[in-house]
Design an enzyme around this catalytic site. Sequence first.
Site, PDB file in Angstrom:
ATOM      1  N   ARG A 153      34.570  51.491  27.438  1.00  0.00           N
ATOM      2  CA  ARG A 153      34.262  52.088  28.883  1.00  0.00           C
ATOM      3  C   ARG A 153      32.748  51.961  29.126  1.00  0.00           C
ATOM      4  O   ARG A 153      32.034  52.123  28.269  1.00  0.00           O
ATOM      5  CB  ARG A 153      34.753  53.656  28.964  1.00  0.00           C
ATOM      6  CG  ARG A 153      36.150  53.622  28.879  1.00  0.00           C
ATOM      7  CD  ARG A 153      36.735  55.009  28.856  1.00  0.00           C
ATOM      8  NE  ARG A 153      38.175  55.209  28.957  1.00  0.00           N
ATOM      9  CZ  ARG A 153      38.978  55.016  27.699  1.00  0.00           C
ATOM     10  NH1 ARG A 153      38.424  54.743  26.523  1.00  0.00           N
ATOM     11  NH2 ARG A 153      40.285  54.941  27.935  1.00  0.00           N
TER      12      ARG A 153
ATOM     13  N   HIS B 230      37.315  47.951  28.871  1.00  0.00           N
ATOM     14  CA  HIS B 230      37.889  46.385  28.309  1.00  0.00           C
ATOM     15  C   HIS B 230      37.764  45.357  29.322  1.00  0.00           C
ATOM     16  O   HIS B 230      38.745  44.448  29.366  1.00  0.00           O
ATOM     17  CB  HIS B 230      39.450  46.592  27.824  1.00  0.00           C
ATOM     18  CG  HIS B 230      39.578  47.436  26.868  1.00  0.00           C
ATOM     19  ND1 HIS B 230      38.466  47.840  25.925  1.00  0.00           N
ATOM     20  CD2 HIS B 230      40.740  48.199  26.195  1.00  0.00           C
ATOM     21  CE1 HIS B 230      39.044  48.778  25.103  1.00  0.00           C
ATOM     22  NE2 HIS B 230      40.255  48.896  25.221  1.00  0.00           N
TER      23      HIS B 230
ATOM     24  N   HIS C 165      41.559  43.483  19.636  1.00  0.00           N
ATOM     25  CA  HIS C 165      42.531  44.734  19.850  1.00  0.00           C
ATOM     26  C   HIS C 165      43.916  44.734  19.381  1.00  0.00           C
ATOM     27  O   HIS C 165      44.991  45.112  19.959  1.00  0.00           O
ATOM     28  CB  HIS C 165      42.593  45.085  21.507  1.00  0.00           C
ATOM     29  CG  HIS C 165      42.898  46.305  21.888  1.00  0.00           C
ATOM     30  ND1 HIS C 165      43.902  47.072  21.654  1.00  0.00           N
ATOM     31  CD2 HIS C 165      42.048  47.169  22.611  1.00  0.00           C
ATOM     32  CE1 HIS C 165      44.085  48.083  22.145  1.00  0.00           C
ATOM     33  NE2 HIS C 165      42.774  48.330  22.794  1.00  0.00           N
TER      34      HIS C 165
ATOM     35  N   ASP D  44      41.028  58.638  19.740  1.00  0.00           N
ATOM     36  CA  ASP D  44      40.574  57.460  20.689  1.00  0.00           C
ATOM     37  C   ASP D  44      39.155  57.659  21.019  1.00  0.00           C
ATOM     38  O   ASP D  44      38.599  57.959  22.022  1.00  0.00           O
ATOM     39  CB  ASP D  44      41.625  57.440  21.845  1.00  0.00           C
ATOM     40  CG  ASP D  44      41.020  56.313  22.706  1.00  0.00           C
ATOM     41  OD1 ASP D  44      40.357  55.424  22.338  1.00  0.00           O
ATOM     42  OD2 ASP D  44      41.732  56.054  23.917  1.00  0.00           O
TER      43      ASP D  44
ATOM     44  N   GLU E 196      38.955  48.951  16.438  1.00  0.00           N
ATOM     45  CA  GLU E 196      37.969  47.732  17.134  1.00  0.00           C
ATOM     46  C   GLU E 196      36.735  48.164  17.068  1.00  0.00           C
ATOM     47  O   GLU E 196      36.209  49.089  17.239  1.00  0.00           O
ATOM     48  CB  GLU E 196      38.355  48.223  18.796  1.00  0.00           C
ATOM     49  CG  GLU E 196      39.912  48.302  19.105  1.00  0.00           C
ATOM     50  CD  GLU E 196      39.967  49.192  20.367  1.00  0.00           C
ATOM     51  OE1 GLU E 196      39.420  48.857  21.235  1.00  0.00           O
ATOM     52  OE2 GLU E 196      40.742  50.306  20.325  1.00  0.00           O
TER      53      GLU E 196
HETATM   54  C1  GLA Z   1      41.171  51.364  23.599  1.00  0.00           C
HETATM   55  C2  GLA Z   1      40.751  52.583  24.559  1.00  0.00           C
HETATM   56  C3  GLA Z   1      41.857  53.301  24.640  1.00  0.00           C
HETATM   57  C4  GLA Z   1      42.929  52.527  25.295  1.00  0.00           C
HETATM   58  C5  GLA Z   1      43.315  51.456  24.517  1.00  0.00           C
HETATM   59  C6  GLA Z   1      44.429  50.712  25.107  1.00  0.00           C
HETATM   60  O1  GLA Z   1      41.383  52.007  22.193  1.00  0.00           O
HETATM   61  O2  GLA Z   1      39.807  53.355  23.974  1.00  0.00           O
HETATM   62  O3  GLA Z   1      41.718  54.480  25.608  1.00  0.00           O
HETATM   63  O4  GLA Z   1      42.616  52.038  26.692  1.00  0.00           O
HETATM   64  O5  GLA Z   1      42.171  50.702  24.338  1.00  0.00           O
HETATM   65  O6  GLA Z   1      45.384  51.390  25.919  1.00  0.00           O
END
Ligand code: GLA
Length: 378
Positions: free
Chosen positions: A106, A131, A205, A277, A343
Amino acid sequence: MRLLSLFLITFLFTLSSCQNETKEQSGMKKELFGKMPDGKEVYLYSISNKAGATMNVINYGAIIQSLTMPDKNGKFQDIVLGYDNLEGYLRNNPYFGAIVGRFGNRIGKGQFELDGKAYQLSVNDGPNHLHGGIAGFDKKYWNLEEITVPNGLGVQATYLSPDGEMGYPGNLTIKINIILTDQNELRFEYEAETDQPTILNPTHHAYFNLTGLMDNLILDHKLTIDADYITPTDSGLIPTGELLPVEGTPMDFRQPKLIGEDINMDYVPLKLAKGYDHNWVLNNYEKDVVRKVATLCDSVSGRVMEVYSDQPGIQFYSGNFLNGTIKGKGGVVYKFRSGLCLETQHFPDSPNKPDFPSVVLRPGEVYKQVTSYKFSVK
Ligand code: GLA
């Protein structure tokens, strides 16, 4: 009778040596996978290594459509989430197996400044950029060329992202070698160049589920992340800029820990993200130096995945947005937390956080990243 048994023995011998041969031979096949809405043909490149593992890659999103690895009994199973056909990916793809960019993760409000100039990127996650925006690298047509390296086979994926695409400055050329080695390593080697100052933070991803059975959740996988800190965020998952020690929190994965152990704890960062996350600040970061950053194990299948990378951070995402509405490969419904992503990346919102390692790429410089996932059994 004698003649018959001699014939049978010879037949069985030939059959078994044939089987060994197919296992020891690596190879590549290319077949049509589908067509893009504009009619462009998308191919599926199927690569197999000398150990019998396979990887399928497609032009759309440079997506790894499947990856098979052996379990402790030598049984090969697909360990990544995805679709059986192109329509699935075109219709609704939460980045399954895709290359993500230009900026993975982000950027607050999709805004940043570079050399005194303000840029507005495409916003696609509430008010924020995620992304690469509404049509990032995951939705682009990548040129794929077959490549051979000393210990494996793969494809070289290339894409030219034109100046202004999704709001990013500069014509950016990006080249990624996606390789399956004979040692069961999935390796990504990135290189990129620009003709204007810009920012870049691509990643891969894949959603992994080492059990090979995608109706299983990933909560019984054991994870280790070599990181003493995370970058805590606000409610929109934008980093505050601070570093938070993992010590004494559910974010501590310095020793192997079951993902399910703390995931439902009443802890603000976990509540904000509906699970894991977050970006972990990987230890021992030195530009261009690859080190082991994480290990994932599934004790039932015995599969182990070690992640090696030269990146400063890793986003561990526990599949919290999967909610049972997606029917994936083989008609399997992907449930809440039936896949996880690791990731490798620069920290989210880096362009607005001067203390985070820089994501700026200038003309004349070459962006490089090496990340690899090494598979074995225990
Ligand atoms: C990443 C983001 C998550 C989400 C996934 C896909 O990991 O950090 O918040 O967007 O991708 O859904």
